[in-house]
Scaffold this motif. Structure first.
Motif, PDB file in Angstrom:
ATOM      1  N   ILE A 161     -12.082 -46.326  28.008  1.00 53.04           N
ATOM      2  CA  ILE A 161     -12.038 -45.129  28.858  1.00 53.04           C
ATOM      3  C   ILE A 161     -13.164 -45.127  29.874  1.00 53.04           C
ATOM      4  N   VAL A 162     -14.319 -45.672  29.515  1.00 51.78           N
ATOM      5  CA  VAL A 162     -15.451 -45.669  30.436  1.00 51.78           C
ATOM      6  C   VAL A 162     -15.196 -46.533  31.672  1.00 51.78           C
ATOM      7  N   LYS A 163     -14.203 -47.393  31.613  1.00 53.41           N
ATOM      8  CA  LYS A 163     -13.877 -48.260  32.748  1.00 53.41           C
ATOM      9  C   LYS A 163     -12.986 -47.572  33.781  1.00 53.41           C
ATOM     10  N   ARG A 164     -12.495 -46.387  33.485  1.00 55.56           N
ATOM     11  CA  ARG A 164     -11.573 -45.717  34.401  1.00 55.56           C
ATOM     12  C   ARG A 164     -12.246 -45.390  35.729  1.00 55.56           C
ATOM     13  N   GLU A 165     -11.422 -45.294  36.756  1.00 56.83           N
ATOM     14  CA  GLU A 165     -11.926 -44.979  38.091  1.00 56.83           C
ATOM     15  C   GLU A 165     -12.219 -43.484  38.191  1.00 56.83           C
ATOM     16  N   GLY A 166     -12.955 -43.123  39.238  1.00 55.68           N
ATOM     17  CA  GLY A 166     -13.217 -41.715  39.513  1.00 55.68           C
ATOM     18  C   GLY A 166     -14.546 -41.236  38.959  1.00 55.68           C
ATOM     19  N   THR A 167     -14.820 -39.959  39.167  1.00 54.96           N
ATOM     20  CA  THR A 167     -16.046 -39.354  38.675  1.00 54.96           C
ATOM     21  C   THR A 167     -16.034 -39.304  37.156  1.00 54.96           C
ATOM     22  N   LYS A 168     -17.123 -39.770  36.538  1.00 53.79           N
ATOM     23  CA  LYS A 168     -17.244 -39.773  35.078  1.00 53.79           C
ATOM     24  C   LYS A 168     -18.603 -39.192  34.726  1.00 53.79           C
ATOM     25  N   ILE A 169     -18.615 -38.238  33.819  1.00 52.81           N
ATOM     26  CA  ILE A 169     -19.864 -37.569  33.433  1.00 52.81           C
ATOM     27  C   ILE A 169     -20.068 -37.706  31.934  1.00 52.81           C
ATOM     28  N   ILE A 170     -21.190 -38.303  31.566  1.00 51.31           N
ATOM     29  CA  ILE A 170     -21.586 -38.418  30.167  1.00 51.31           C
ATOM     30  C   ILE A 170     -22.542 -37.266  29.861  1.00 51.31           C
ATOM     31  N   PHE A 171     -22.209 -36.462  28.860  1.00 48.87           N
ATOM     32  CA  PHE A 171     -23.108 -35.386  28.449  1.00 48.87           C
ATOM     33  C   PHE A 171     -23.918 -35.863  27.251  1.00 48.87           C
ATOM     34  N   ASP A 172     -25.248 -35.828  27.428  1.00 47.68           N
ATOM     35  CA  ASP A 172     -26.146 -36.342  26.389  1.00 47.68           C
ATOM     36  C   ASP A 172     -27.426 -35.512  26.413  1.00 47.68           C
ATOM     37  N   ALA A 173     -27.837 -35.021  25.240  1.00 49.75           N
ATOM     38  CA  ALA A 173     -28.980 -34.111  25.161  1.00 49.75           C
ATOM     39  C   ALA A 173     -30.291 -34.757  25.575  1.00 49.75           C
ATOM     40  N   ASP A 174     -30.394 -36.075  25.478  1.00 47.29           N
ATOM     41  CA  ASP A 174     -31.655 -36.756  25.761  1.00 47.29           C
ATOM     42  C   ASP A 174     -31.650 -37.538  27.066  1.00 47.29           C
ATOM     43  N   ALA A 175     -30.561 -37.423  27.821  1.00 48.70           N
ATOM     44  CA  ALA A 175     -30.428 -38.245  29.025  1.00 48.70           C
ATOM     45  C   ALA A 175     -31.291 -37.731  30.171  1.00 48.70           C
ATOM     46  N   GLU A 176     -31.712 -38.656  31.014  1.00 48.76           N
ATOM     47  CA  GLU A 176     -32.297 -38.276  32.296  1.00 48.76           C
ATOM     48  C   GLU A 176     -31.132 -38.021  33.257  1.00 48.76           C
ATOM     49  N   GLU A 177     -31.064 -36.832  33.825  1.00 47.87           N
ATOM     50  CA  GLU A 177     -29.896 -36.446  34.595  1.00 47.87           C
ATOM     51  C   GLU A 177     -29.766 -37.244  35.890  1.00 47.87           C
ATOM     52  N   THR A 178     -28.528 -37.647  36.172  1.00 46.67           N
ATOM     53  CA  THR A 178     -28.202 -38.367  37.404  1.00 46.67           C
ATOM     54  C   THR A 178     -26.898 -37.796  37.949  1.00 46.67           C
ATOM     55  N   ARG A 179     -26.932 -36.552  38.385  1.00 48.56           N
ATOM     56  CA  ARG A 179     -25.706 -35.871  38.797  1.00 48.56           C
ATOM     57  C   ARG A 179     -25.083 -36.510  40.033  1.00 48.56           C
ATOM     58  N   GLN A 180     -23.760 -36.386  40.094  1.00 46.69           N
ATOM     59  CA  GLN A 180     -22.994 -36.841  41.248  1.00 46.69           C
ATOM     60  C   GLN A 180     -22.243 -35.663  41.848  1.00 46.69           C
TER      61      GLN A 180
END
Length: 227
Positions: free
Chosen positions: A149-168
């Motif tokens: 699923i992570v290979k799909r095209e388009g905007t993809k957002i991973i929600f993770d409590a410890d992530a450094e945010e990289t919004r699109q």
């Protein structure tokens, strides 16, 4: 909101259509009266106001369009099945177009426990569509691994409590990824970076997976102007 009925047919103003056996039963349970206005939808986008008369519907006019403008696809890691049911219901109410049961590295539910659940999941989604006034029934895909699923095209957002945010910037379509109770593995996070996923957090507290799914869906829908 009017009582709502599903008819698997093309709908248009002026048509007269019969309710199915199940929907006839529903009409009796909710005590619809002859001459009462109801809503009818076909699950593919058409919804109309109709007049009820003895298990027949006379379509009168178009019903309000309650579908979201943005196509949100929820890739939800398979969690405790009762909690997964809640996510299906609430995500449908919030307007998602599809739900992808996601097999992540730290999913603890054995495959034999969710295998064959498709019919139950579709029923939950259908009832949520009916209750919420939607006219499109979201697709429930077959359970699939994160790596695909992570290979799909388009905007993809991973929600993770410890992530450094990289919004699109949002586009018309977005796939939202929610991890299992144990969180994402480092391997999955690295794979997400390699495939251009954005990373976001959901506030300063750590949310349960089912809560995160509902909050993330509502948050993105609100950004798109659908809430």
């Amino acid at each position: 909101m009017h009582h709502r009925f599903f008819i698997d047919a093309d709908l248009a103003a002026g048509n007269t259509l019969a309710l199915s056996h199940d929907e006839q039963h529903h009409a009796r349970v909710v005590r619809v009266r002859d001459g009462e206005e109801v809503e009818v939808f076909n699950g593919r986008g058409a919804a109309f106001v109709a007049t009820y008369s003895g298990d027949m519907l006379q379509i009168v006019r178009a019903a309000p369009d309650r579908e979201a403008r943005m196509a949100i696809h929820l890739a939800m890691s398979i969690i405790n099945l009762d909690k997964f049911d809640i996510v299906l219901q609430k995500a449908t109410e919030l307007g998602v177009r599809s739900i992808i049961p996601l097999v992540a590295d730290r999913v603890e539910i054995r495959a034999e426990r969710y295998r064959g659940k498709g019919e139950r999941w579709r029923k939950i989604v259908f009832e949520a569509v009916k209750q919420s006034g939607r006219s499109v029934i979201p697709v429930i895909e077959e359970p699939q691994p994160f790596d695909e699923i992570v290979k799909r095209e388009g905007t993809k957002i991973i929600f993770d409590a410890d992530a450094e945010e990289t919004r699109q910037k949002l586009t018309n379509t977005a796939t939202l990824f929610i991890g299992p109770e144990g969180g994402w593995s480092e391997r999955e996070l690295q794979l997400a970076r390699e495939h251009g996923c954005a990373f976001e957090r959901l506030g300063i507290r750590r949310l349960r997976a089912e809560t995160a799914a509902i909050v993330a869906t509502a948050l993105v829908a609100a950004r798109a102007g659908d809430i």
